[in-house]
Scaffold this active site. Structure first.
Site, PDB file in Angstrom:
ATOM      1  CG  HIS A 294      -3.337  -3.504   3.534  1.00 33.62           C
ATOM      2  ND1 HIS A 294      -2.301  -2.874   4.190  1.00 33.62           N
ATOM      3  CD2 HIS A 294      -4.026  -2.529   2.890  1.00 33.62           C
ATOM      4  CE1 HIS A 294      -2.359  -1.571   3.956  1.00 33.62           C
ATOM      5  NE2 HIS A 294      -3.396  -1.324   3.168  1.00 33.62           N
TER       6      HIS A 294
ATOM      7  CD  GLU B 261      -0.632  -5.485   6.088  1.00 32.39           C
ATOM      8  OE1 GLU B 261      -0.463  -6.064   5.000  1.00 32.39           O
ATOM      9  OE2 GLU B 261      -0.980  -4.286   6.178  1.00 32.39           O
TER      10      GLU B 261
ATOM     11  CB  CYS C  50      -0.977  -0.042   1.174  1.00 26.36           C
ATOM     12  SG  CYS C  50      -2.331   1.134   0.981  1.00 26.36           S
TER      13      CYS C  50
END
Lengths: 80, 231
Positions: free
Chosen positions: B203, B205, B86
């Site tokens: 994302h 994570e 990002c």
């Protein structure tokens, strides 16, 4: 010396903000508007009296940081 | 194995990345403040998501001049694995470690939702545990994720299999409707020509453990761990 710097999207690069403003103007009754483009305007004071040097400095700032030359172009005026 | 996570002023996904690498994948993690000039012997670098320097001027435009970025460039040119997520992707673009740039999302909205991305190339250090063509469900959260580059650079990315992830439908069809932000060629993630630097807008994570109901992101971070283990 004062520098007045304009950074704008290059022709042909989609400008969604410009399009949104264009639509808003249209809905407000401004029917003869086309090609709205949004850009940035920056002013800065330079401790430099030599015009040629000031110009080189401003150009360097634009190339290195103030504009992303993949999508943006810049122009500037020097005053004082 | 030690994973380095760079922390810029305004990073806000740094601890999510730390949590996944440390607690889910069991690796050592070191947080690296952006003023550092050395990477202290890490095996991979993560540039996390967030709003470095408040996204002032352009996303990533100021962070790319942080002192740590010289070390990151050196690390990358030596073949070290670098993943930008990002805002980290935006910083890699501004730093010239990846080609192109981001425009404002076509809709002008900040979009925070799950997307489907198709793994276009599974033979990379970031996708080696994926199948080619596999569809991963990974969330995006950005206002400036509309990838743009000139036609020559785009052709190069396509020809060299540098487009690693494309926004797709759930069954892997890459259609204009499946692209949330207007990105050229549905680009969600690209790598450099050498293959060791990846930038992606989604994302991983945020979806890397079963308790969150989605583990698809784990595959990308686990691929990095596997790659380092092999080396």
């Amino acid at each position: 010396m004062k520098a007045k710097i304009h950074v704008t999207l290059k022709q042909g690069i989609l400008d969604p903000q410009g399009k949104a403003i264009e639509h808003a103007l249209d809905s407000l009754g401004f029917k003869n508007v086309a090609n709205v483009r949004v850009g940035k305007y920056m002013e800065l004071d330079l401790d430099q009296n030599d015009r040629a040097k000031a110009e080189a400095e401003v150009k360097g700032m634009c190339e290195k940081l103030l504009a992303n030359t993949i999508i943006e172009e810049y122009r500037y005026e020097l005053q004082g | 194995m030690k994973i380095g996570i760079v922390v810029f002023p305004g990073s806000n996904c740094d601890h999510d990345c730390e949590h996944v690498f440390k607690d889910v994948l069991g690796q050592d993690v070191t947080m690296i403040w952006h003023k550092e000039t050395s990477l202290a012997g890490v095996d991979a670098i993560i540039l996390p998501g967030g709003f470095s320097y408040g996204d002032y001027l352009r996303t990533g435009a100021i962070a790319r001049f942080s002192p740590v970025m010289n070390a990151v460039k050196e690390f990358a040119s030596g073949g070290g694995l670098v993943l930008g997520i990002c805002n980290g992707f935006q910083i890699l673009l501004e730093a010239g470690l990846l080609p192109g740039t981001m425009l404002r999302n076509k809709s002008l909205h900040f979009i925070c939702r799950e997307t489907c991305i198709k793994v276009e190339n599974a033979a990379t250090p970031f996708t080696n545990v994926c199948r080619s063509g596999q569809v991963l469900k990974i969330p995006i959260a950005h206002a400036d994720g509309n990838y743009y580059t000139d036609p020559v650079t785009l052709a190069g990315l396509q020809a060299n299999a540098q487009i690693i992830f494309r926004y797709s439908t759930a069954d892997g069809k890459v259609t204009p409707e499946a692209c949330p932000n207007g990105s050229l060629d549905n680009i969600a993630g690209i790598r450099n020509a050498e293959g060791n630097v990846l930038g992606m807008m989604p994302h991983p994570e945020r979806c890397a453990e079963s308790i969150l109901g989605n583990e698809d992101g784990r595959t990308i971070l686990l691929s990095m761990v596997e790659e380092i283990r092999k080396a």
